[in-house]
Write an enzyme that holds these catalytic residues in place. Structure first.
Site, PDB file in Angstrom:
ATOM      1  N   GLU A  57      13.495 -46.884 -21.565  1.00 37.19           N
ATOM      2  CA  GLU A  57      12.798 -48.857 -22.212  1.00 37.19           C
ATOM      3  C   GLU A  57      14.401 -49.025 -23.047  1.00 37.19           C
ATOM      4  OE1 GLU A  57      10.800 -46.202 -25.700  1.00 37.19           O
ATOM      5  OE2 GLU A  57       9.775 -44.767 -23.605  1.00 37.19           O
ATOM      6  N   ASN A  66      13.678 -46.297 -17.012  1.00 39.25           N
ATOM      7  CA  ASN A  66      12.982 -45.532 -16.856  1.00 39.25           C
ATOM      8  C   ASN A  66      12.158 -45.884 -18.228  1.00 39.25           C
ATOM      9  OD1 ASN A  66      11.401 -43.068 -16.819  1.00 39.25           O
ATOM     10  ND2 ASN A  66      11.732 -42.589 -18.501  1.00 39.25           N
ATOM     11  N   HIS A 117       2.410 -43.061 -19.243  1.00 35.22           N
ATOM     12  CA  HIS A 117       1.809 -42.464 -20.541  1.00 35.22           C
ATOM     13  C   HIS A 117       0.883 -43.542 -21.183  1.00 35.22           C
ATOM     14  CE1 HIS A 117       4.380 -39.468 -22.030  1.00 35.22           C
ATOM     15  NE2 HIS A 117       5.522 -40.823 -22.150  1.00 35.22           N
ATOM     16  N   GLU A 169       6.644 -39.085 -16.187  1.00 33.88           N
ATOM     17  CA  GLU A 169       5.881 -38.781 -17.865  1.00 33.88           C
ATOM     18  C   GLU A 169       4.322 -38.163 -17.935  1.00 33.88           C
ATOM     19  OE1 GLU A 169       8.500 -40.749 -21.235  1.00 33.88           O
ATOM     20  OE2 GLU A 169       9.580 -40.448 -20.244  1.00 33.88           O
ATOM     21  N   ASP A 223       0.626 -39.050 -18.757  1.00 35.68           N
ATOM     22  CA  ASP A 223       0.188 -38.034 -19.066  1.00 35.68           C
ATOM     23  C   ASP A 223      -1.744 -39.438 -19.777  1.00 35.68           C
ATOM     24  OD1 ASP A 223       0.937 -39.425 -21.448  1.00 35.68           O
ATOM     25  OD2 ASP A 223       1.532 -38.164 -22.354  1.00 35.68           O
TER      26      ASP A 223
END
Length: 387
Positions: A175, A226, A262, A291, A293
């Protein structure tokens, strides 16, 4: 722990899944941990060149883990996934709480659990603007670039060196770009990342050094950039693409690009995901969904979604995986936790939830079944993943 009564929708969907998320079969009745005979396992249906992972906390491994009698959480984790990402246990505040203190107990537990269950480990993360200990955030405003580099180099060499040979992919820089809605727009976080701030005159040089130090500490680990909001082709991923080229031009051992994924049903799905993965792969990089979801906005007072929301969530999970399957350089697909009992979403996104592939009682959702089916279908006639 948040608990809810399962609706008729969930119960019906779960009953329709003839391949349970966990449970003992005749093939694995004598094996308390992983068995490759279990055809209801995501890890067993995945192509051999694709790791199927989830995030987990070290304390979940440390709590009375007995391979002969695992908890339900540990049983599902070992049976379903071939890769584990420590959700918090390798971040700065966990492993480097004081300048001369390193604490690997919780992270070591993750690695030990993975070893015991024939799983790989993704390292997460070496350079981030968040979850840094107080000694870093308080001192960073006074650091020169050389001082910041000394601290970062010691951290990277120590942490990566500690796990040498145990980590197959490392999120080195996490990030590091701001978003379009942030002040100043998409740019490197030289305002919030303490190390990029100290080296604001040449932040790319600092990043190149970080990848070099990590590679020297463990030459076999694939080293990743990432970020979130990095799924499709957009201004942020354009910036990452340019950065990747700069790092490669400088000879940095950058090895991969990770899209966190995400997602939320409050927003649309970016259909350019596969094209984005393909352009990074064309640079010679591995790519990954790191990651995943898919959170659902829930009505006030409600704890469960509508049938339409469940269907949309299922489609998005499937689309994420299919894009990865379609790009041979996609080396890992990781969901950010597999049960709503341990999901970070309700605490961080008030009013949203139901984001993982199983409910709080580990009952599989339709999204789990869709992932399993997609992995089964990744045959030579459909995907180049298996040969």
């Amino acid at each position: 722990m948040r608990r809810s009564t399962r609706s008729l929708l969930v119960a019906t969907a779960a009953a329709a899944l003839v391949l349970p998320l966990c449970g003992v079969t005749a093939a694995n009745a004598d094996t308390p941990s992983f068995s490759n005979a279990d055809k209801s396992a995501l890890r067993n249906q995945a192509p051999v060149d694709l790791a199927i992972g989830t995030a987990a906390w070290g304390e979940q491994m440390l709590t009375d883990y007995d391979p002969a009698a695992p908890t339900e959480f540990q049983d599902v984790l070992s049976r379903q996934f071939s890769s584990v990402t420590p959700e918090n246990d390798m971040k700065w505040d966990a492993v480097h709480p004081a300048p001369d203190v390193y604490d690997f107990a919780s992270a070591d537990a993750v690695v030990a659990f993975a070893k015991a269950n024939h799983q790989k480990v993704r390292g997460h993360t070496l350079l981030w603007h968040s979850q840094n200990p107080a000694w870093v955030t308080e001192a960073s405003g006074t650091w020169t670039c050389d001082q910041a580099k000394d601290v970062l180099e010691d951290h990277i060499r120590t942490v990566v060196g500690h796990f040498k040979g145990e980590i197959y992919e490392w999120d080195v820089a996490n990030e590091i770009f701001k978003d379009t809605w942030d002040a100043g727009g998409v740019s490197l976080r030289t305002d919030r990342n303490p190390f990029l701030k100290a080296c604001a005159d040449d932040p790319v040089g600092l990043l190149a050094d970080a990848f070099t130090w990590a590679h020297e500490a463990d030459p076999d680990a694939v080293l990743f950039l990432n970020d979130y909001n990095a799924e499709g082709i957009n201004e942020k991923t354009d910036a990452y693409y340019d950065l990747a080229q700069q790092l490669l031009d400088r000879g940095a051992p950058l090895g991969g690009f990770g899209a966190q994924a995400h997602l939320s049903l409050l927003y649309g799905f970016d259909a350019s995901l596969q094209a984005n993965l393909e352009r990074f792969a064309a640079l010679g990089l591995k790519v990954a969904i790191t990651e995943a979801d898919v959170r659902i906005p829930l009505l006030d007072g409600e704890t469960e979604p509508t049938a339409e929301q469940v269907a949309t969530q299922t489609e998005r999970y499937q689309a994420l995986l299919q894009a990865c399957l379609n790009v041979t350089a996609c080396s890992s697909f990781t969901v950010w936790g597999f049960s709503d009992a341990h999901s970070w979403v309700p605490d961080v996104f008030p009013g949203e939830g139901w984001a993982t592939i199983s409910d709080e009682d580990y009952t599989p959702k339709p999204a789990f079944d869709a992932l399993l089916t997609s992995l089964k279908d990744a045959t030579p006639g459909v995907s180049p993943r298996r040969g």
